[in-house]
Design a protein around this motif. Structure first.
Motif, mmCIF file in Angstrom:
data_model
loop_
_atom_site.group_PDB
_atom_site.id
_atom_site.type_symbol
_atom_site.label_atom_id
_atom_site.label_comp_id
_atom_site.label_asym_id
_atom_site.label_seq_id
_atom_site.Cartn_x
_atom_site.Cartn_y
_atom_site.Cartn_z
ATOM 1 N N LEU A 19 91.311 50.451 -47.678
ATOM 2 C CA LEU A 19 90.220 49.730 -47.014
ATOM 3 C C LEU A 19 90.484 48.230 -47.044
ATOM 4 C CD1 LEU A 19 87.481 49.650 -45.606
ATOM 5 C CD2 LEU A 19 86.381 49.774 -47.865
ATOM 6 N N ALA A 20 91.014 47.751 -48.160
ATOM 7 C CA ALA A 20 91.397 46.335 -48.225
ATOM 8 C C ALA A 20 92.468 46.018 -47.186
ATOM 9 C CB ALA A 20 91.884 45.983 -49.627
ATOM 10 N N GLY A 21 93.417 46.934 -47.013
ATOM 11 C CA GLY A 21 94.430 46.745 -45.981
ATOM 12 C C GLY A 21 93.829 46.685 -44.595
ATOM 13 N N ALA A 22 92.815 47.517 -44.354
ATOM 14 C CA ALA A 22 92.143 47.509 -43.048
ATOM 15 C C ALA A 22 91.425 46.184 -42.828
ATOM 16 C CB ALA A 22 91.148 48.672 -42.979
ATOM 17 N N LEU A 23 90.762 45.677 -43.859
ATOM 18 C CA LEU A 23 90.049 44.400 -43.726
ATOM 19 C C LEU A 23 91.016 43.267 -43.413
ATOM 20 C CD1 LEU A 23 87.474 44.686 -46.673
ATOM 21 C CD2 LEU A 23 87.029 44.977 -44.226
ATOM 22 N N ARG A 24 92.169 43.301 -44.037
ATOM 23 C CA ARG A 24 93.158 42.259 -43.741
ATOM 24 C C ARG A 24 93.687 42.385 -42.315
ATOM 25 N NH1 ARG A 24 96.824 41.553 -49.198
ATOM 26 N NH2 ARG A 24 95.114 40.952 -50.599
ATOM 27 N N LYS A 25 93.905 43.625 -41.865
ATOM 28 C CA LYS A 25 94.361 43.817 -40.479
ATOM 29 C C LYS A 25 93.325 43.286 -39.486
ATOM 30 C CE LYS A 25 95.388 48.176 -40.039
ATOM 31 N NZ LYS A 25 95.874 49.439 -39.392
ATOM 32 N N LEU A 26 92.055 43.367 -39.877
ATOM 33 C CA LEU A 26 90.989 42.879 -39.007
ATOM 34 C C LEU A 26 90.816 41.368 -39.104
ATOM 35 C CD1 LEU A 26 88.335 45.697 -39.570
ATOM 36 C CD2 LEU A 26 89.817 45.365 -37.584
ATOM 37 N N GLU A 59 86.402 55.763 -41.768
ATOM 38 C CA GLU A 59 87.416 56.697 -42.259
ATOM 39 C C GLU A 59 88.731 56.551 -41.506
ATOM 40 O OE1 GLU A 59 87.355 58.470 -44.951
ATOM 41 O OE2 GLU A 59 85.287 57.879 -45.417
ATOM 42 N N SER A 60 88.651 56.285 -40.220
ATOM 43 C CA SER A 60 89.888 56.086 -39.443
ATOM 44 C C SER A 60 90.642 54.848 -39.915
ATOM 45 C CB SER A 60 89.567 55.971 -37.954
ATOM 46 O OG SER A 60 89.015 57.174 -37.463
ATOM 47 N N LEU A 61 89.911 53.796 -40.213
ATOM 48 C CA LEU A 61 90.542 52.575 -40.700
ATOM 49 C C LEU A 61 91.279 52.831 -42.013
ATOM 50 C CD1 LEU A 61 87.770 49.898 -39.996
ATOM 51 C CD2 LEU A 61 90.021 50.028 -38.915
ATOM 52 N N ILE A 62 90.646 53.593 -42.918
ATOM 53 C CA ILE A 62 91.297 53.904 -44.194
ATOM 54 C C ILE A 62 92.545 54.756 -43.962
ATOM 55 C CG2 ILE A 62 91.031 55.231 -46.338
ATOM 56 C CD1 ILE A 62 88.174 54.220 -46.506
ATOM 57 N N ALA A 63 92.424 55.764 -43.114
ATOM 58 C CA ALA A 63 93.549 56.680 -42.870
ATOM 59 C C ALA A 63 94.721 55.972 -42.211
ATOM 60 C CB ALA A 63 93.079 57.840 -42.001
ATOM 61 N N GLU A 64 94.439 54.984 -41.366
ATOM 62 C CA GLU A 64 95.486 54.354 -40.565
ATOM 63 C C GLU A 64 96.039 53.071 -41.179
ATOM 64 O OE1 GLU A 64 93.484 53.823 -36.872
ATOM 65 O OE2 GLU A 64 93.252 55.991 -36.508
ATOM 66 N N SER A 65 95.506 52.672 -42.321
ATOM 67 C CA SER A 65 95.928 51.409 -42.927
ATOM 68 C C SER A 65 96.780 51.642 -44.163
ATOM 69 C CB SER A 65 94.702 50.564 -43.307
ATOM 70 O OG SER A 65 93.934 50.258 -42.170
ATOM 71 N N GLU A 66 97.735 50.757 -44.373
ATOM 72 C CA GLU A 66 98.578 50.832 -45.556
ATOM 73 C C GLU A 66 97.904 50.122 -46.727
ATOM 74 O OE1 GLU A 66 101.471 52.442 -45.951
ATOM 75 O OE2 GLU A 66 101.154 53.232 -43.922
ATOM 76 N N PRO A 67 98.162 50.608 -47.950
ATOM 77 C CA PRO A 67 97.625 49.914 -49.122
ATOM 78 C C PRO A 67 98.187 48.495 -49.210
ATOM 79 C CG PRO A 67 98.483 52.085 -49.714
ATOM 80 C CD PRO A 67 98.934 51.814 -48.315
ATOM 81 N N VAL A 68 97.383 47.585 -49.743
ATOM 82 C CA VAL A 68 97.847 46.206 -49.932
ATOM 83 C C VAL A 68 97.657 45.804 -51.393
ATOM 84 C CG1 VAL A 68 97.393 45.501 -47.557
ATOM 85 C CG2 VAL A 68 95.594 45.257 -49.285
ATOM 86 N N GLU A 69 98.378 44.782 -51.797
ATOM 87 C CA GLU A 69 98.233 44.251 -53.148
ATOM 88 C C GLU A 69 96.893 43.531 -53.289
ATOM 89 O OE1 GLU A 69 100.194 44.307 -55.968
ATOM 90 O OE2 GLU A 69 101.369 45.833 -54.911
ATOM 91 N N ASP A 70 96.347 43.602 -54.470
ATOM 92 C CA ASP A 70 95.085 42.933 -54.764
ATOM 93 C C ASP A 70 95.268 41.420 -54.677
ATOM 94 O OD1 ASP A 70 92.649 42.073 -55.732
ATOM 95 O OD2 ASP A 70 92.656 43.378 -57.493
ATOM 96 N N GLY A 71 94.403 40.763 -53.916
ATOM 97 C CA GLY A 71 94.465 39.316 -53.794
ATOM 98 C C GLY A 71 94.080 38.592 -55.067
ATOM 99 N N ARG A 72 93.311 39.249 -55.934
ATOM 100 C CA ARG A 72 92.920 38.723 -57.239
ATOM 101 C C ARG A 72 92.316 37.324 -57.170
ATOM 102 N NH1 ARG A 72 96.962 42.322 -58.913
ATOM 103 N NH2 ARG A 72 96.331 43.609 -60.697
ATOM 104 N N ARG A 73 91.401 37.121 -56.246
ATOM 105 C CA ARG A 73 90.565 35.922 -56.361
ATOM 106 C C ARG A 73 89.842 36.008 -57.702
ATOM 107 N NH1 ARG A 73 88.846 32.978 -51.989
ATOM 108 N NH2 ARG A 73 86.669 33.000 -52.657
ATOM 109 N N GLN A 74 89.641 34.902 -58.361
ATOM 110 C CA GLN A 74 89.147 35.003 -59.733
ATOM 111 C C GLN A 74 88.467 33.721 -60.182
ATOM 112 O OE1 GLN A 74 92.595 34.794 -62.675
ATOM 113 N NE2 GLN A 74 93.691 35.237 -60.756
ATOM 114 N N GLY A 75 87.987 33.769 -61.427
ATOM 115 C CA GLY A 75 87.398 32.597 -62.064
ATOM 116 C C GLY A 75 86.198 32.068 -61.306
#
Length: 523
Positions: A39-46, A141-157
């Motif tokens: 889902l994070a990968g889908a958000l980045r694609k968008l 669900e389509s976005l999750i199925a069609e998107s590749e996993p991405v690394e955590d951006g780890r915004r923090q602090g």
């Protein structure tokens, strides 16, 4: 600290353990983590860039947990929307926060279509439902199925993690800016006060858009506990979930607890067939509980400890907790059961006078709070931020005192807010709605005591000369403009309102008739 920290730990330490139970589904931490990564990968694609806002309008479901984790994973900022708000209030929160993406479920499908056409900043609306995807929306669900996993951006602090909207004294909601540290500390506090622990099976019966629910989600992920979810609170669904899944921890507003007990008493045959003995702790908050209701709950759930939390959205949200040791016969007798609690981990609390000077123990003043749980400020509202954040302390607007043992008591509300059924209602919002009626000359809105809701909204109205208007007409007028729970439950008409020498409505005079002989002047 970063919001996804607990999920990373659970994925590593307990990958094949059940993380979520919802209806007939069981989801492991590994499965949850994979869906979050995709889902994070889908958000980045968008096109979600670091710091962009992603909103969600949905009933409770596992997808809410995925949203809470995937948005920061993608580098975005959370904007969970109040499901009880009117379309105009939701539109304000979307436009004010400049949210780029909105996720809606089946419950809010029609409203999502409207918001998609009217919100200025929205680029995409994602349909997280199980019916046919509306035209112009993307399928979750389509976005999750069609998107590749991405690394955590780890915004923090101290980076912004979420904008959580609360009622506004100016008549508009205010976006409370909370950082990753704020929300991380909230999760640790939830663990420290014993609300969740390893082995916890927690029931999400309160709306998951609420910050208290979010704190439980983060803490539970860190502990590797089980999330049991019902789409929305109803007494039957709550009790059935407790019985079916062996729920041992539960959080409810006092009004929900009363509805639960009323259902048990009203359905003795059905409730006798449901096993609720697994409950070991019930946390209540959003408004204090009456001794009558608490005693009744303790009798219904004799194995459960009871804990109260006190705080507000600006404090991420808890700043004090009243533990099980203050829910005893001794505490009833001493009056300590009426306390808000002791300061939570990492939190400092002081009681001050109007000059900001600390007052002696037992003296009533304003409650102010300092600690890593204190918000960054109000989104796009520097003046409102400066008003409450002073010298590192958040001025709560609540009146209270601290006893010689360090227990905090809340006795009055210095700011003009009503707490009804666990929801914050600012009088100005309701007064603005009432004042727009053509027959109204003046109005004042106050909270009056209610055994069921803690407080209810009461309107005092002066009609224009020659105009005749009914309570029903005022209530119908309000329902078109603000959320139903904010509308006045009762209306009275007067020839005039009490006015101070500086021309302000004396709401203390209006309240006096209703709050005389009450133990508190707020609920």
């Amino acid at each position: 600290m970063y919001l996804t920290q607990g999920l990373h730990r659970a994925m590593q330490q307990r990958p094949n353990t059940t993380a979520v139970r919802f209806e007939s589904k069981a989801i492991t931490f590994a499965e949850l983590g994979t869906r979050v990564e995709r889902l994070a990968g889908a958000l980045r694609k968008l096109g979600i860039a670091n710091g962009e806002r992603v909103a969600m309008l949905s009933a409770n479901s596992p997808r809410y947990i995925e949203y809470y984790m995937a948005t920061p994973w993608a580098g975005g900022v959370l904007n969970p929307l109040n499901t009880r708000w009117s379309a105009s209030e939701l539109l304000y929160a979307l436009d004010d926060s400049a949210s780029s993406i909105l996720i809606v479920d089946d419950t809010f499908r029609a409203l999502g279509i409207r918001l998609a056409s009217e919100a200025r900043s929205l680029r995409h609306v994602i349909y997280a439902g199980d019916e046919d995807t509306p035209d112009g929306m993307l399928n979750y669900e389509s976005l999750i199925a069609e998107s590749e996993p991405v690394e955590d951006g780890r915004r923090q602090g101290d980076e912004l993690a979420g904008i959580f909207y609360t009622g506004g004294t100016s008549g508009f909601p205010k976006g409370v800016m909370l950082s990753h540290t704020n929300l991380g500390v909230a999760a640790l506090t939830t663990v420290a006060i014993g609300h969740v622990a390893t082995g916890t099976v927690f029931l999400h019966a309160m709306p998951m858009f609420h910050l208290a629910g979010f704190s439980a989600i983060s803490a539970l992920l860190a502990c590797g506990g089980v999330h049991v979810i019902v789409p929305a609170f109803t007494p039957r669904a709550t009790i059935e979930a407790i019985s079916q899944h062996g729920v041992n921890r539960l959080m409810l507003a006092p009004t929900m607890l009363q509805m639960l007990l009323d259902w048990i008493d009203g359905n003795p045959a059905e409730s006798a067939c449901l096993d609720m003995s697994s409950l070991t702790r019930i946390t209540y908050g959003a408004s204090p509980i009456s001794q009558t209701l608490l005693r009744r709950a303790q009798q219904a759930f004799p194995k459960a400890e009871f804990v109260q939390g006190y705080g507000m959205t600006e404090l991420s949200p808890v700043c004090a907790s009243l533990g099980p040791e203050y829910h005893t016969e001794e505490a009833y007798a001493s009056g300590q059961m009426r306390a808000a609690g002791r300061p939570a981990m990492c939190v400092e609390i002081k009681i001050v006078d109007v000059q900001g000077r600390e007052v002696p123990r037992g003296t009533t003043g304003e409650i102010i709070v300092r600690g890593p749980n204190v918000m960054l400020g109000y989104w796009n509202k520097p003046e409102a931020t400066a008003e409450v954040l002073r010298d590192g302390w958040l001025h709560t607007g609540d009146g209270g005192y601290m006893d010689d043992d360090g227990l905090l008591y809340v006795v009055d509300r210095l700011k003009d807010m009503i707490v009804s059924g666990g929801e914050n209602i600012y009088s100005a919002e309701v007064e603005n709605a009432i004042a727009s009626h053509p027959a109204v000359a003046q109005c004042a809105v106050i909270g009056i005591p209610s055994d069921r809701w803690g407080e209810t909204v009461h309107a005092v109205i002066v009609a224009k000369p020659g105009e005749v208007v009914t309570a029903e007409a005022i209530q119908a007028h309000c329902r078109e403009r603000i959320a139903g729970y904010k509308c006045p439950r009762s209306v009275e008409f007067r020839d005039s309102l009490p006015i101070s020498h500086v021309g302000k409505v004396q709401k203390n005079v209006l309240r006096e008739a209703f709050w005389t002989n009450q133990q508190r002047s707020v609920a």
